[in-house]
Enzyme design. Structure first.
Site, PDB file in Angstrom:
ATOM      1  N   HIS A 132     -17.722  35.292  -5.693  1.00 52.93           N
ATOM      2  CA  HIS A 132     -16.784  34.181  -5.472  1.00 52.93           C
ATOM      3  C   HIS A 132     -17.215  33.404  -4.226  1.00 52.93           C
ATOM      4  O   HIS A 132     -17.716  33.991  -3.259  1.00 52.93           O
ATOM      5  CB  HIS A 132     -15.363  34.733  -5.293  1.00 52.93           C
ATOM      6  CG  HIS A 132     -14.325  33.664  -5.306  1.00 52.93           C
ATOM      7  ND1 HIS A 132     -14.033  32.917  -4.189  1.00 52.93           N
ATOM      8  CD2 HIS A 132     -13.541  33.193  -6.301  1.00 52.93           C
ATOM      9  CE1 HIS A 132     -13.102  32.028  -4.507  1.00 52.93           C
ATOM     10  NE2 HIS A 132     -12.779  32.180  -5.777  1.00 52.93           N
ATOM     11  N   ASN A 171      -7.098  34.798 -10.194  1.00 54.40           N
ATOM     12  CA  ASN A 171      -7.667  35.380  -8.976  1.00 54.40           C
ATOM     13  C   ASN A 171      -6.599  35.274  -7.896  1.00 54.40           C
ATOM     14  O   ASN A 171      -6.362  34.197  -7.357  1.00 54.40           O
ATOM     15  CB  ASN A 171      -8.928  34.605  -8.561  1.00 54.40           C
ATOM     16  CG  ASN A 171      -9.435  35.046  -7.193  1.00 54.40           C
ATOM     17  OD1 ASN A 171      -9.071  36.115  -6.712  1.00 54.40           O
ATOM     18  ND2 ASN A 171     -10.264  34.209  -6.574  1.00 54.40           N
ATOM     19  N   TRP A 172      -5.967  36.413  -7.587  1.00 50.41           N
ATOM     20  CA  TRP A 172      -4.847  36.394  -6.636  1.00 50.41           C
ATOM     21  C   TRP A 172      -5.300  36.374  -5.182  1.00 50.41           C
ATOM     22  O   TRP A 172      -4.461  36.313  -4.268  1.00 50.41           O
ATOM     23  CB  TRP A 172      -3.959  37.612  -6.857  1.00 50.41           C
ATOM     24  CG  TRP A 172      -3.010  37.483  -8.011  1.00 50.41           C
ATOM     25  CD1 TRP A 172      -2.876  36.405  -8.851  1.00 50.41           C
ATOM     26  CD2 TRP A 172      -2.061  38.461  -8.449  1.00 50.41           C
ATOM     27  NE1 TRP A 172      -1.904  36.655  -9.784  1.00 50.41           N
ATOM     28  CE2 TRP A 172      -1.387  37.905  -9.557  1.00 50.41           C
ATOM     29  CE3 TRP A 172      -1.732  39.735  -8.021  1.00 50.41           C
ATOM     30  CZ2 TRP A 172      -0.382  38.604 -10.240  1.00 50.41           C
ATOM     31  CZ3 TRP A 172      -0.734  40.425  -8.692  1.00 50.41           C
ATOM     32  CH2 TRP A 172      -0.066  39.860  -9.798  1.00 50.41           C
ATOM     33  N   LYS A 173      -6.589  36.522  -4.948  1.00 55.62           N
ATOM     34  CA  LYS A 173      -7.105  36.527  -3.567  1.00 55.62           C
ATOM     35  C   LYS A 173      -6.305  37.541  -2.727  1.00 55.62           C
ATOM     36  O   LYS A 173      -5.910  38.576  -3.232  1.00 55.62           O
ATOM     37  CB  LYS A 173      -7.060  35.133  -2.961  1.00 55.62           C
ATOM     38  CG  LYS A 173      -7.632  34.082  -3.913  1.00 55.62           C
ATOM     39  CD  LYS A 173      -7.820  32.757  -3.271  1.00 55.62           C
ATOM     40  CE  LYS A 173      -8.179  31.727  -4.342  1.00 55.62           C
ATOM     41  NZ  LYS A 173      -8.937  30.612  -3.831  1.00 55.62           N
ATOM     42  N   SER A 212      -8.687  24.408  -8.629  1.00 56.81           N
ATOM     43  CA  SER A 212      -7.428  23.679  -8.731  1.00 56.81           C
ATOM     44  C   SER A 212      -6.964  23.447 -10.171  1.00 56.81           C
ATOM     45  O   SER A 212      -6.453  22.368 -10.501  1.00 56.81           O
ATOM     46  CB  SER A 212      -7.514  22.348  -7.965  1.00 56.81           C
ATOM     47  OG  SER A 212      -7.696  22.602  -6.571  1.00 56.81           O
ATOM     48  N   GLY A 231      -8.812  25.350  -4.192  1.00 56.48           N
ATOM     49  CA  GLY A 231      -7.680  25.336  -3.265  1.00 56.48           C
ATOM     50  C   GLY A 231      -7.450  23.990  -2.597  1.00 56.48           C
ATOM     51  O   GLY A 231      -6.695  23.902  -1.635  1.00 56.48           O
ATOM     52  N   GLY A 250      -6.783  30.251  -9.119  1.00 57.92           N
ATOM     53  CA  GLY A 250      -6.347  30.845  -7.865  1.00 57.92           C
ATOM     54  C   GLY A 250      -4.866  30.583  -7.627  1.00 57.92           C
ATOM     55  O   GLY A 250      -3.990  31.230  -8.193  1.00 57.92           O
ATOM     56  N   GLY A 251      -4.575  29.600  -6.789  1.00 55.13           N
ATOM     57  CA  GLY A 251      -3.209  29.321  -6.330  1.00 55.13           C
ATOM     58  C   GLY A 251      -2.163  29.281  -7.434  1.00 55.13           C
ATOM     59  O   GLY A 251      -1.085  29.874  -7.287  1.00 55.13           O
ATOM     60  N   GLU A 283     -15.656  32.299  -1.807  1.00 53.64           N
ATOM     61  CA  GLU A 283     -15.071  32.786  -0.534  1.00 53.64           C
ATOM     62  C   GLU A 283     -15.815  34.023  -0.026  1.00 53.64           C
ATOM     63  O   GLU A 283     -15.921  34.230   1.182  1.00 53.64           O
ATOM     64  CB  GLU A 283     -13.563  33.050  -0.718  1.00 53.64           C
ATOM     65  CG  GLU A 283     -12.803  31.734  -0.806  1.00 53.64           C
ATOM     66  CD  GLU A 283     -11.515  31.789  -1.609  1.00 53.64           C
ATOM     67  OE1 GLU A 283     -11.006  32.892  -1.888  1.00 53.64           O
ATOM     68  OE2 GLU A 283     -11.019  30.702  -1.985  1.00 53.64           O
ATOM     69  N   GLU A 306     -17.409  27.129 -10.406  1.00 51.14           N
ATOM     70  CA  GLU A 306     -16.347  26.798  -9.456  1.00 51.14           C
ATOM     71  C   GLU A 306     -16.915  25.888  -8.371  1.00 51.14           C
ATOM     72  O   GLU A 306     -17.453  26.381  -7.361  1.00 51.14           O
ATOM     73  CB  GLU A 306     -15.789  28.063  -8.819  1.00 51.14           C
ATOM     74  CG  GLU A 306     -15.143  29.004  -9.811  1.00 51.14           C
ATOM     75  CD  GLU A 306     -14.007  29.797  -9.164  1.00 51.14           C
ATOM     76  OE1 GLU A 306     -12.885  29.700  -9.665  1.00 51.14           O
ATOM     77  OE2 GLU A 306     -14.243  30.468  -8.151  1.00 51.14           O
TER      78      GLU A 306
HETATM   79  C1  PEP Z   1     -10.384  30.489  -7.203  1.00 50.82           C
HETATM   80  O1  PEP Z   1      -9.984  31.137  -6.240  1.00 50.82           O
HETATM   81  O2  PEP Z   1     -11.270  30.968  -7.914  1.00 50.82           O
HETATM   82  C2  PEP Z   1      -9.793  29.174  -7.457  1.00 50.82           C
HETATM   83  C3  PEP Z   1     -10.298  28.441  -8.405  1.00 50.82           C
HETATM   84  O3  PEP Z   1      -8.733  28.802  -6.648  1.00 50.82           O
HETATM   85  P1  PEP Z   1      -7.745  27.532  -6.889  1.00 50.82           P
HETATM   86  O4  PEP Z   1      -7.317  27.590  -8.348  1.00 50.82           O
HETATM   87  O5  PEP Z   1      -6.616  27.765  -5.964  1.00 50.82           O
HETATM   88  O6  PEP Z   1      -8.529  26.305  -6.609  1.00 50.82           O
END
Ligand code: PEP
Length: 249
Positions: A95, A9-11, A213, A173, A234-235, A97, A167
């Site tokens: 999601h 997930n590149w956001k 994470s 994050g 994500g990150g 966010e 999640e």
């Molecule tokens: C996400 O955005 O779904 C996520 C899990 O982010 P991160 O891996 O950065 O915690």
């Protein structure tokens, strides 16, 4: 045996040029990888570049959100049909966010899931508790409510492609990862809710990803859990080497 899905997930990161650069470096690193399915979800404007770059590879492309109507006066929105037309196969729905910053409710998540499934996309429905809910002992209630409402009035037949991502919001994050055991317990509960909604057989085949994470250093331990059917990253998915290391855990 459920084939794991490792999803990025590149956001709101990267331009089309940066998207092409990513794939140039990433694809050779995973070209021989058959054990798991691989998915990258860039922002809307990067979808054509990603689809073009991933053509003929073992990497699928998905969107991070969609609207539930087929078309209409919904400024700024994108429909399932539009996503299919540019070559997407998957879409992230609900999601945290989107829930936290854009007022997405459980009912909206349900509308989007129905529309995505109806259109033939594979939706990844995100659920998860915030820190205050976990600390107040409300995790199970929250996950039950989110699943119940997300799965509302969807038949097992229609839901065939559904994927769920657990999640925990406190892990997204933040660098704080759920322990494999904690994630596994939440996945069991979600699988139980899927069994109530769609039947035991469906629930046994449902893929439930963990997100929060996930990094190259912790992916192996998380993916070793029988209940964890992949990751939503994500990150750590923004860098080709790091995402490839997670894919290859
Ligand atoms: C996400 O955005 O779904 C996520 C899990 O982010 P991160 O891996 O950065 O915690």
């Amino acid at each position: 045996m459920r084939k794991k899905l490792i999803a990025a997930n590149w956001k709101m990161f990267k331009t089309p040029d940066e998207t092409r650069d990513f794939f140039r470096e990433f694809l050779p690193l995973v070209s021989d990888h058959e054990r798991d399915e691989i998915l990258v979800c860039p922002s809307f404007v990067n979808l054509p570049a990603a689809v073009e770059a991933a053509k003929g590879s073992n990497v699928a492309i998905g969107a991070q959100d969609m609207h539930w109507e087929k078309q209409g006066a919904f400024t700024g929105e994108t429909s399932a049909g539009m996503l299919l037309a540019v070559g997407c196969t998957h879409v992230i729905v609900g999601h945290s966010e989107r829930r936290q910053y854009f007022g997405e409710t459980d009912d909206i998540v349900n509308f989007k899931l129905k529309a995505a499934l109806e259109a033939g996309l594979t939706p990844i429905a995100c659920v998860g508790e915030v820190l205050e809910e976990r600390e107040a002992g409300l995790t199970e209630d929250v996950l039950r409510r989110q699943c119940l409402r997300a799965f509302h009035a969807i038949s097992a037949k229609k839901a065939a492609k559904l994927v769920v991502a657990y999640e925990p919001v406190w892990a997204i994050g933040t660098g704080k990862t759920a322990t494999p055991q904690l994630a596994s317990d939440a996945h069991l509960l979600i699988r139980g809710e899927a069994a109530k909604a769609f039947g035991e057989e469906f629930a046994g085949q449902l893929r439930i990803l963990y997100g929060g994470s996930v990094k190259p250093e912790n992916a192996k331990a998380l993916m070793a859990e029988a209940e964890i059917d992949g990751a939503l990253v994500g990150g750590a998915s923004l860098d080709p080497k790091s995402f490839a290391a997670i894919v290859k855990y």
